[in-house]
Design an enzyme around this catalytic site. Structure first.
Site, PDB file in Angstrom:
ATOM      1  N   ASP A 110       0.825  -1.205   0.000  1.00 19.69           N
ATOM      2  CA  ASP A 110       0.000   0.000   0.000  1.00 19.69           C
ATOM      3  C   ASP A 110       0.862   1.260   0.000  1.00 19.69           C
ATOM      4  OD1 ASP A 110      -2.645  -1.271   0.221  1.00 19.69           O
ATOM      5  OD2 ASP A 110      -1.970  -1.895   2.198  1.00 19.69           O
ATOM      6  N   GLU A 159      10.327  13.271 -13.681  1.00 23.94           N
ATOM      7  CA  GLU A 159      11.753  13.208 -13.385  1.00 23.94           C
ATOM      8  C   GLU A 159      12.109  12.046 -12.470  1.00 23.94           C
ATOM      9  OE1 GLU A 159      10.700  17.557 -14.125  1.00 23.94           O
ATOM     10  OE2 GLU A 159       9.861  15.903 -12.937  1.00 23.94           O
TER      11      GLU A 159
END
EC number: 2.2.1.1
Length: 672
Positions: A162, A415
């Site tokens: 999770d 990025e």
């Protein structure tokens, strides 16, 4: 949950999975540190994966065509370590399991690449594993396109939790994987609905399955404790034509009577009393670290099941023409292109004669055009700044669905995923990645860049617009602290070249590096060629060198990098006109200079005289060279930035911030 019913339904599977669970429990208890809950919860999924689906041979952990298994939820490292030990990886001994999380242990708290065979990448910072795996999947597609599926045809399997899916990098990565239709990537989601703070729902409402589906993934589900249901889902996942998320609904700490399905079992030992109860619940009558011989033998048979397939693959490799086989082996071994040095020398000679005035970002593009024909493994990446970073040369096609021979990937504004995926490409083998964005946005890639350094992955980060010299875009885009951050990161080469020649030398070093990533900080503004006399030797390899010697008695040394070397040379001319003998040292890479022997450093920075460092960035990394290495505080000065930049043309900014020949000369004279 009725453990007795599950044990009766699939008894062979149960004993194999229980072996994983008890090893994880015992190792965490012995270390008094670790995360037992996740291995206990995902043991069933991992058992089905390794037993029925994963292509591997424990006796050949570096087999090029093995499936890759990435434990993105790296805190559950004992799941991976237990699997490696049980399946017979030579380095994963029982003694190593017992030494979990101790000094010198191969089995570190979180999996670390290079410590233990079978660990494909360093994980622990959540989200990095799934993103690195995307890069592995890209590399597999690239190599398959070049060498054929008879030689390269494998899957990348990921276990993510999770927390991995909450991290922002995960969205970057899954969006990229979906766009590229990476059907060789399968993510097994440990959907246990627990974080340290409690239920996932206390902090998140995201429909993860809908998110993946919206990003171009196929989504499957299974009961993470039903071996047959898990097998069904994994079988279907392998047939998909897109990347796959398998939602594995699990209980963290499965089998612990008092701690299962709670945060209490996430990151702490169970304790002796709870371990006793858990063993009883499993029907496991053996003591700590004891795996019955018949269960260990069955696991080792699983570890050996890929041996025949590997032998067939090796026969196919041996049957290739000698040249193609050698090239495949060289690329997978990540060898340096043999013609690289010659190509760089020829380029330097031509440019020293032509003496162009170009930005070092443009110089970088020129270097790439010269070396691309000889460095065929280069795989380049751009975070939506192709026209600004100048990393795409005209001979390179885009990598995309239907054209996996392409060597240029358009990342979009991602990025962080770009950096992590580049790590994965190199770790997979066959690809030498580089990628770029504005230097200021290394902030967005920092987590993955740090892992490059930690793992020893020699990724090349092409970071342009390296200072206030980018001008009008202003301080949001002008890096002032970023050189310091990169230089402060261990095992990183930070290059800031002063002209086209130093740029070529930096590229040669970056592409030849075996275990150190490189950052190339490149200018937006045009810079003159400073070294117009050809020198075959790579002077940048020393990190610093004398670019202009003092005339007469030496009274001062100016040290500079990048665009400020030109300014320092102009300051030298002003000082020499007043009979102040001034040496100028270009220091394109502090890390390489620091690695030189003391005799060389002493020749470049001898004792006595004034020292002034010049850089359009903050002072912090310069004090070693100003105050140390035989320097004196009363004779040390700095000309550069003390705060953020501003929005204005570059020339005005340099004048306003006092980074001028006149200011440098004045600083020197004030210290004499």
């Amino acid at each position: 949950m009725d453990l007795a019913a599950l044990r009766a339904k699939t008894p062979d599977h149960w004993k194999l999975a229980t072996a994983i669970r008890v090893l994880a429990i015992d190792a965490v208890q012995a270390a008094n540190s670790g995360h037992p809950g996740m291995p206990m919860g995902m043991a069933d999924v991992a058992t089905v994966l390794f037993r029925n689906h994963l292509k591997f041979d424990a006796k050949a952990p570096n087999w090029a065509d093995r499936d890759r298994f990435v434990l993105s939820a790296g805190h559950g490292s004992m799941l991976l370590y237990a699997l490696l030990h049980l399946t017979g990886y030579e380095q994963a001994t029982l003694d190593e399991v017992k030494n979990f999380r101790q000094w010198g242990a191969r089995m570190a708290g979180h999996p670390e690449y290079g410590h233990l065979e079978g660990v494909e990448t360093t994980t622990g910072p959540l989200g990095q594993g799934i993103s690195t795996a995307v890069g592995m999947a890209i590399a597999e597609k690239s190599m398959a396109a070049r060498f054929g599926k008879k030689l390269v045809d494998h899957k990348i399997w990921v276990i993510a939790g999770d927390g991995c899916l909450m991290e922002g990098i995960s969205q970057e990565a899954i969006g990229l994987a979906g766009k590229q239709e990476l059907d060789n990537l399968i993510v097994l989601w440990d959907n246990n609905n627990i974080t340290i703070d409690g239920r996932v729902t206390v902090s998140d409402v995201t429909d993860q399955k809908a998110r993946f589906a919206a990003s171009g993934w196929d989504v499957l589900s299974c009961d993470g404790h039903d071996a047959e249901d898990i097998d069904r889902a994994l079988t279907a996942a392998k047939k998909a034509k897109r990347p796959v998320l398998v939602d594995c609904k699990t209980l963290i700490g499965f089998g612990s009577p008092n701690k299962a399905d709670s945060y209490a079992v996430h990151g702490a030992p169970l304790g002796d009393a709870e371990i006793k109860l858990t063993r009883e619940a499993y029907g496991w009558e053996h003591g700590p670290f004891v795996i019955p011989a018949e269960i260990k033998a069955e696991w080792e048979a699983i570890g050996a099941k890929g041996a025949a397939e590997r032998a067939e693959w090796e026969a196919r490799l041996a049957a290739l023409p000698a040249g193609k086989r050698a090239e495949f082996e060289r690329q997978m071994a990540r060898g340096v292109a043999p013609k690289l040095a010659g190509a760089i020398r020829a380029f330097k000679k031509a440019q020293s004669e032509a003496a162009p005035k170009v930005a070092t970002r443009k110089a970088s593009e020129m270097v790439l055009a010269a070396v691309n024909p000889v460095v065929l493994r280069n795989h380049r990446r751009l975070a939506d700044l192709t026209g600004s970073n100048l990393t795409k040369t005209s001979d390179i096609e885009d990598f995309m669905p239907g054209n996996h021979k392409g060597r240029y990937m358009r990342y979009g504004i991602r990025e962080h995923a770009m950096a992590a995926a580049m790590n994965g490409m190199w770790l997979h083998g066959g690809v030498r990645p580089y990628g770029g964005t504005f230097f200021c946005f290394t902030d967005y890639a920092r987590g993955a860049m740090r892992l490059s350094s930690l793992m020893g992955v020699p990724t090349v980060y092409v970071m342009t617009h390296d200072s206030i010299g980018l001008g009008e875009d202003g301080p949001t885009h002008q890096p002032v602290e970023h050189l310091t951050i990169c230089r402060a990161t261990p095992n990183t080469w930070t290059f800031r070249p002063a002209d086209v020649i130093e740029t070529a030398e930096a590229w040669e070093l970056a592409l030849s590096s075996e275990r150190t990533p490189s950052v190339l900080a490149l200018s937006r503004q045009n810079l003159p060629t400073l070294r117009t006399k050809h020198e075959a030797k790579n002077l940048t390899a020393k990190g610093a060198y004398v670019i202009a010697e003092a005339e007469g008695k030496r009274q001062a040394i100016l040290m500079a990098t990048g665009s400020e070397v030109e300014i320092a040379l102009k300051a030298r001319a002003l000082l020499q006109a007043e009979a102040i003998g001034t040496r100028v040292v270009s220091m394109p890479c502090m890390e390489l200079f620091a690695a030189q022997d003391e005799a060389y450093r002493k020749r470049i920075l001898p004792a006595g005289g004034v020292r002034v460092a010049v850089e359009a960035a903050i002072r912090q990394p310069w004090d070693r060279w100003l105050l140390g290495e035989r320097g004196m505080e009363r004779k040390a000065g700095f000309v550069g930035m003390e705060g953020f930049g501003a929005s204005a043309p570059a020339e005005r900014l340099y004048a306003e911030f006092g980074i001028t020949p006149e200011a440098i000369a004045a600083k020197v004279k004030s210290l004499l």
